[in-house]
Design a protein around this motif. Structure first.
Motif, PDB file in Angstrom:
ATOM      1  N   MET A 314      77.974  34.072 -41.644  1.00 51.84           N
ATOM      2  CA  MET A 314      78.549  34.287 -42.963  1.00 51.84           C
ATOM      3  C   MET A 314      79.545  33.184 -43.325  1.00 51.84           C
ATOM      4  O   MET A 314      79.670  32.805 -44.490  1.00 51.84           O
ATOM      5  N   GLN A 315      80.247  32.656 -42.297  1.00 50.24           N
ATOM      6  CA  GLN A 315      81.140  31.534 -42.554  1.00 50.24           C
ATOM      7  C   GLN A 315      80.353  30.294 -42.979  1.00 50.24           C
ATOM      8  O   GLN A 315      80.793  29.522 -43.833  1.00 50.24           O
ATOM      9  N   THR A 316      79.174  30.116 -42.385  1.00 52.18           N
ATOM     10  CA  THR A 316      78.310  29.003 -42.791  1.00 52.18           C
ATOM     11  C   THR A 316      77.892  29.151 -44.247  1.00 52.18           C
ATOM     12  O   THR A 316      77.920  28.182 -45.026  1.00 52.18           O
ATOM     13  N   CYS A 317      77.524  30.371 -44.629  1.00 53.59           N
ATOM     14  CA  CYS A 317      77.137  30.611 -46.028  1.00 53.59           C
ATOM     15  C   CYS A 317      78.326  30.403 -46.967  1.00 53.59           C
ATOM     16  O   CYS A 317      78.177  29.791 -48.040  1.00 53.59           O
ATOM     17  N   ALA A 318      79.490  30.913 -46.560  1.00 53.54           N
ATOM     18  CA  ALA A 318      80.681  30.758 -47.408  1.00 53.54           C
ATOM     19  C   ALA A 318      81.060  29.286 -47.534  1.00 53.54           C
ATOM     20  O   ALA A 318      81.451  28.823 -48.617  1.00 53.54           O
ATOM     21  N   TRP A 319      80.934  28.542 -46.448  1.00 55.83           N
ATOM     22  CA  TRP A 319      81.249  27.111 -46.495  1.00 55.83           C
ATOM     23  C   TRP A 319      80.299  26.374 -47.425  1.00 55.83           C
ATOM     24  O   TRP A 319      80.717  25.520 -48.210  1.00 55.83           O
ATOM     25  N   ALA A 320      78.994  26.699 -47.340  1.00 53.71           N
ATOM     26  CA  ALA A 320      78.020  26.059 -48.230  1.00 53.71           C
ATOM     27  C   ALA A 320      78.317  26.393 -49.691  1.00 53.71           C
ATOM     28  O   ALA A 320      78.220  25.526 -50.571  1.00 53.71           O
ATOM     29  N   ALA A 321      78.701  27.657 -49.953  1.00 55.02           N
ATOM     30  CA  ALA A 321      79.022  28.044 -51.335  1.00 55.02           C
ATOM     31  C   ALA A 321      80.258  27.304 -51.836  1.00 55.02           C
ATOM     32  O   ALA A 321      80.287  26.822 -52.977  1.00 55.02           O
TER      33      ALA A 321
END
Length: 435
Positions: A314-321
């Motif tokens: 989820m941190q990866t997704c949040a970082w990409a966003a």
């Protein structure tokens, strides 16, 4: 007293999806299907087909939730925004004569009907609720026949009234398995516990749908950021001349506009998915908190396992966003900067053009004044000639020499012509000011 037309609908919303009563023992099978809007309607029709074959009443066409008792199995059907869930519950005895998960709740429903369920299977779980008994806190039960002991996750839940075990792996039948041991407790409380376990798995996988998108976007964002750096270098450079610099700025603005269009297109296509991932992840954390877990037998709890495995994703997704949002903002700032620079250059060109026009108008005015002087001389010449011809014809009566009369009339005629031209100029100026 007037009543709001949506009062009853809004009031009943909190009762729209009640928990199921789950006794012990029980077997639960849960499937989540990702559906498009068209497949959502097909799923409703597919449910109506099953109920019609069993001579049962169909739910309302706009129904988002329906439960039905089909023989020994209770079917719970829920329609959500992007998925539909099917839950099959049976309370048939679980005994030593049949191993766990050998025959599950969904097996009581027609295999052909289940195979034709519209949509794509995302989540599938079996839950075995064992008969009520006192919980053993000293020895770990042996679940090696149905669960991977090396990946076993377990916890004391519901304030010590139940224990949950799972390996969170997909078994050979395509389902993830949970085992619930419980003390004597109400069927409603046990139903809430089972529902939370199923929702954790459902929302966990729904939130992870964004992870492949985040990984796919990473190299694209790298390319877009490099393009933006190249454009910024072009903006910061100095051209050889004003014309060359203006031409370069226009080309750079075209490149930046194309990049902005591409970035905004990618942002629009992925923003909804990133937002949904945050919402689903929040639901996962809330459901884990509701379990009120306590560690047992040195095992990882479900919350600890998800914190270690799901949180980085989820941190990866949040970082990409965040990176995508930051890139969009940087492109917007760069666009404003370059547009300002182009506008300033255009204003300078306009100022130079206006100065050039003023010079041309001044030259035209001087030329016009010269032409007007020639016009006065020409008009005077012709008018004086007419006066000379007039006095030449009247000489026998007036006894005035024509040449003398013609010469004397020249200053008078020139003055009158000049006065007439000045008055005409004044009238034109007043008419222009009035406009």
């Amino acid at each position: 007293m007037s009543e709001h037309p949506l009062r009853h609908q809004l009031h009943n919303e909190i009762h729209a999806r009640p928990y199921e009563r789950v006794g012990a023992p029980a077997q639960i099978s849960h499937q989540v299907m990702l559906v498009s809007p068209a497949e959502s309607q097909q799923a409703y029709e597919h449910l109506c087909e099953l109920l019609a074959n069993l001579h049962l009443a169909a739910p309302n066409a706009n129904s988002m939730f329906h439960t039905e008792q089909i023989g020994p199995v209770r079917l719970r059907w829920e329609r959500h925004g992007e998925f539909i869930s099917y839950t099959f519950i049976t309370h048939e005895q679980i005994g030593p004569e049949g191993p766990l998960f050998e025959r599950c709740a969904c097996d009581r429903i027609s295999a052909d009907w289940r195979a034709r369920i519209p949509g794509q299977l995302l989540c599938a779980n079996h839950v075995a609720v064992m008969p009520e008994s006192e919980l053993d806190c000293d020895a770990l039960p042996d679940f090696s026949a149905v669960l991977d002991v090396d990946a076993l996750v377990g916890a004391d839940v519901a304030d010590g009234h139940a224990q949950v075990f799972t390996d969170l792996r997909i078994a050979s039948d395509g389902f993830t398995r949970f085992i619930v041991l419980s003390k004597p407790m109400s069927t409603r409380r046990r139903g809430r516990l089972v529902q939370r376990l199923l929702e954790i798995e459902t929302y966990r996988l729904l939130s992870l749908l964004t992870l492949p998108l985040a990984r796919e976007l990473t190299p694209q964002l790298n390319v877009y950021e490099q393009d933006l750096m190249s454009i910024m270098d072009a903006i910061g450079g100095n051209g050889a001349s004003d014309d060359a610099e203006a031409q370069r700025d226009h080309k750079t603005l075209d490149r930046l506009t194309q990049l902005a269009s591409t970035v905004e297109g990618v942002y629009a296509a992925s923003h909804g998915r990133f937002t949904a991932a945050n919402a689903y992840y929040d639901l996962v954390n809330r459901r884990v908190t509701d379990l009120r877990e306590r560690p047992i037998f040195g095992l990882q709890t479900i919350g600890q396992f998800l914190e270690r495995r799901l949180a980085p994703a989820m941190q990866t997704c949040a970082w990409a966003a965040r990176r995508q949002q930051a890139l969009s903002e940087r492109v917007a700032r760069c666009s404003n900067l370059l547009r300002t620079r182009v506008e300033v250059a255009m204003q300078q060109q306009n100022r130079s053009l206006l100065a050039s026009m003023n010079r041309r108008q001044y030259l035209q005015l001087r030329l016009q004044q010269t032409v007007e002087g020639l016009s006065v001389a020409a008009i005077t010449y012709y008018m004086a000639s007419l006066v000379g011809h007039l006095f030449e014809a009247a000489e026998p009566w007036l006894h005035i020499k024509p040449k003398l009369a013609e010469g004397l009339s020249i200053p008078v005629i020139a003055l009158l012509v000049w006065i007439a031209l000045q008055r005409m100029h004044h009238r034109l100026e007043r008419a222009s000011e009035n406009r």
